[in-house]
Design a protein around this motif. Structure first.
Motif, mmCIF file in Angstrom:
data_model
loop_
_atom_site.group_PDB
_atom_site.id
_atom_site.type_symbol
_atom_site.label_atom_id
_atom_site.label_comp_id
_atom_site.label_asym_id
_atom_site.label_seq_id
_atom_site.Cartn_x
_atom_site.Cartn_y
_atom_site.Cartn_z
ATOM 1 N N THR A 186 -18.929 -34.485 116.272
ATOM 2 C CA THR A 186 -17.656 -34.060 116.722
ATOM 3 C C THR A 186 -16.806 -33.504 115.647
ATOM 4 O O THR A 186 -16.664 -34.338 114.647
ATOM 5 C CB THR A 186 -16.909 -34.984 117.878
ATOM 6 O OG1 THR A 186 -16.413 -36.066 116.789
ATOM 7 C CG2 THR A 186 -17.844 -35.380 118.677
ATOM 8 N N TRP A 187 -15.873 -32.414 115.732
ATOM 9 C CA TRP A 187 -15.064 -31.837 114.900
ATOM 10 C C TRP A 187 -14.317 -31.255 115.603
ATOM 11 O O TRP A 187 -14.340 -30.492 116.677
ATOM 12 C CB TRP A 187 -15.773 -31.524 113.589
ATOM 13 C CG TRP A 187 -16.344 -29.925 113.721
ATOM 14 C CD1 TRP A 187 -15.846 -28.860 113.545
ATOM 15 C CD2 TRP A 187 -17.562 -29.947 114.345
ATOM 16 N NE1 TRP A 187 -16.662 -27.931 113.570
ATOM 17 C CE2 TRP A 187 -17.793 -28.477 114.275
ATOM 18 C CE3 TRP A 187 -18.868 -30.523 114.624
ATOM 19 C CZ2 TRP A 187 -18.958 -27.847 114.821
ATOM 20 C CZ3 TRP A 187 -19.924 -30.002 115.227
ATOM 21 C CH2 TRP A 187 -19.970 -28.510 115.198
ATOM 22 N N LEU A 188 -12.891 -30.782 114.817
ATOM 23 C CA LEU A 188 -12.019 -29.952 115.347
ATOM 24 C C LEU A 188 -12.051 -28.416 114.371
ATOM 25 O O LEU A 188 -12.462 -28.434 113.143
ATOM 26 C CB LEU A 188 -10.696 -30.439 115.283
ATOM 27 C CG LEU A 188 -10.286 -31.547 116.070
ATOM 28 C CD1 LEU A 188 -8.823 -31.828 115.859
ATOM 29 C CD2 LEU A 188 -10.308 -31.258 117.669
ATOM 30 N N SER A 204 -17.936 -43.733 113.565
ATOM 31 C CA SER A 204 -17.741 -43.500 112.242
ATOM 32 C C SER A 204 -16.739 -42.441 111.938
ATOM 33 O O SER A 204 -16.753 -41.615 112.767
ATOM 34 C CB SER A 204 -19.099 -43.304 111.639
ATOM 35 O OG SER A 204 -19.867 -42.475 112.108
ATOM 36 N N ALA A 205 -16.451 -42.249 110.868
ATOM 37 C CA ALA A 205 -15.720 -40.964 110.425
ATOM 38 C C ALA A 205 -16.395 -40.343 109.340
ATOM 39 O O ALA A 205 -16.222 -39.299 108.791
ATOM 40 C CB ALA A 205 -14.476 -41.611 109.690
ATOM 41 N N ARG A 244 -4.510 -32.059 123.405
ATOM 42 C CA ARG A 244 -4.417 -33.355 122.832
ATOM 43 C C ARG A 244 -4.002 -34.278 123.932
ATOM 44 O O ARG A 244 -3.123 -34.322 124.781
ATOM 45 C CB ARG A 244 -3.256 -33.534 121.809
ATOM 46 C CG ARG A 244 -3.343 -32.378 120.775
ATOM 47 C CD ARG A 244 -4.616 -32.824 119.963
ATOM 48 N NE ARG A 244 -4.662 -33.760 118.908
ATOM 49 C CZ ARG A 244 -5.241 -34.062 117.984
ATOM 50 N NH1 ARG A 244 -6.585 -33.538 118.144
ATOM 51 N NH2 ARG A 244 -5.263 -34.949 117.124
ATOM 52 N N GLY A 245 -4.690 -35.813 123.811
ATOM 53 C CA GLY A 245 -4.380 -36.592 124.421
ATOM 54 C C GLY A 245 -3.945 -38.131 123.869
ATOM 55 O O GLY A 245 -4.076 -37.846 122.486
ATOM 56 N N PRO A 292 -12.273 -38.430 112.741
ATOM 57 C CA PRO A 292 -11.085 -39.064 113.585
ATOM 58 C C PRO A 292 -10.110 -38.380 114.290
ATOM 59 O O PRO A 292 -9.433 -38.531 115.239
ATOM 60 C CB PRO A 292 -10.745 -39.616 112.121
ATOM 61 C CG PRO A 292 -11.819 -39.906 111.219
ATOM 62 C CD PRO A 292 -12.521 -38.626 111.472
ATOM 63 N N GLN A 293 -9.954 -37.086 113.554
ATOM 64 C CA GLN A 293 -9.078 -35.973 114.178
ATOM 65 C C GLN A 293 -9.333 -35.641 115.437
ATOM 66 O O GLN A 293 -8.360 -35.070 116.339
ATOM 67 C CB GLN A 293 -8.752 -34.891 113.161
ATOM 68 C CG GLN A 293 -7.831 -35.474 111.716
ATOM 69 C CD GLN A 293 -8.986 -35.892 110.965
ATOM 70 O OE1 GLN A 293 -10.132 -36.018 111.108
ATOM 71 N NE2 GLN A 293 -8.281 -36.181 109.812
ATOM 72 N N SER A 294 -10.477 -35.565 115.762
ATOM 73 C CA SER A 294 -11.221 -35.268 117.159
ATOM 74 C C SER A 294 -10.934 -36.242 118.198
ATOM 75 O O SER A 294 -11.157 -35.671 119.335
ATOM 76 C CB SER A 294 -12.491 -34.688 117.084
ATOM 77 O OG SER A 294 -13.495 -35.690 116.919
#
Length: 290
Positions: A197-199, A287-288, A262-263, A160-162
């Motif tokens: 996806t991830w940060l 999904s997370a 960030r957007g 979610p953070q991504s």
């Protein structure tokens, strides 16, 4: 000399004007004129230096503007290449279904129109939120599943953070398309794709893993070459794109890393019809799961 003719030489000791003599003229010429000449030369040198710096700065700005305009034109050209390529493949899939399954072909046309409106809603924006890109990708995979049916299995692991991180618009579509073309679409028994996806620090990381069919067609590398070119123009050396084949499993792995600007997470003006996606997709929404 003109001063000597207009006014007699001034005597500092007596505080009075002295006689006009050749000695006084020579003294005035070598003392006062020398000071004035040095001042004049200094002013001229400063004026030339100022003109040189201002002109150089202006030329540098013009070069930067020209480079920026050329880079923008290259980006627009690269992105424009995606639309006919994507449309051709999708319309080809619709044409195959027209006789075999007219109702599904109609759903694909409706979903394709919605997808195109989604792309148009972002206009000429180069960077959009990952969330908005994922809305498009989920619908695009739904289109491919309508064409391939149960032969295509998709898996999603979206941190979610991504989601607010910015990425180039339509960056993932050619990569996902390659994964499907060389995997599920080329295998009789089907195949799978997985997107994660991830940060990682100040970088957004995206990994696409897919099965590779033994009869996978040899491509011309347009998707990877186009994506590399777009990343180079947008991020210079700050972006990464790697493609490899796992020697143990035989799966293909595409890894992308870009600066995590960030957007805002906003819904596009038009989203794909939920009914069409629901009938063609059994995968959950973004999904997370990790």
């Amino acid at each position: 000399m003109f001063r000597w003719l207009l006014l007699p030489p001034w005597d500092e000791d007596r505080l009075t004007f002295g006689p006009r003599t050749l000695a006084a003229l020579a003294d005035l010429s070598f003392s006062t004129f020398g000071d004035v000449l040095l001042l004049y030369l200094g002013i001229v040198a400063l004026a030339h230096a100022y003109t040189y710096l201002v002109r150089g700065r202006r030329q540098e700005i013009e070069r930067l503007d020209l480079s920026r305009s050329l880079a923008q034109s290259e980006l627009q050209a690269l992105r424009a290449q995606l639309h006919p390529h994507f449309l051709f493949n999708t319309l080809q899939g619709i044409a195959v279904l027209i006789e075999a399954d007219p109702s599904r072909a109609r759903e694909m046309v409706i979903l394709l129109g919605s997808l195109l409106r989604t792309v148009m809603s972002h206009g000429a924006t180069d960077l959009i939120a990952l969330h908005d890109e994922m809305v498009f990708i989920k619908a695009y995979v739904g289109l491919e599943r309508m064409r391939l049916g149960s032969r295509l299995d998709d898996r999603w692991s979206i941190e979610p953070q991504s989601l607010p991180a910015l990425i180039p618009q339509l960056l993932l579509q050619p990569l996902i398309e390659n994964a499907i073309v060389h995997g599920a679409a080329s295998a009789t028994e089907g195949g799978w794709i997985e997107l994660r996806t991830w940060l990682e620090g100040d970088r957004l990381c995206i990994r696409i893993t897919n099965s590779v069919a033994a009869s996978s067609p040899r491509g011309i590398g347009l998707g990877l070459a186009n994506t590399r070119a777009r990343l180079r123009y947008l991020y210079s050396d700050d972006a990464q794109l790697d493609f490899s084949l796992d020697p143990k499993s035989g799966n293909a792995v595409t890894f992308v890393a870009v600066p995590a600007f960030r957007g805002s997470v906003t819904q596009p003006e038009t989203t794909p019809p939920s009914a069409a996606v629901a009938r063609s997709s059994s995968s959950p929404e973004l999904s997370a799961s990790q």
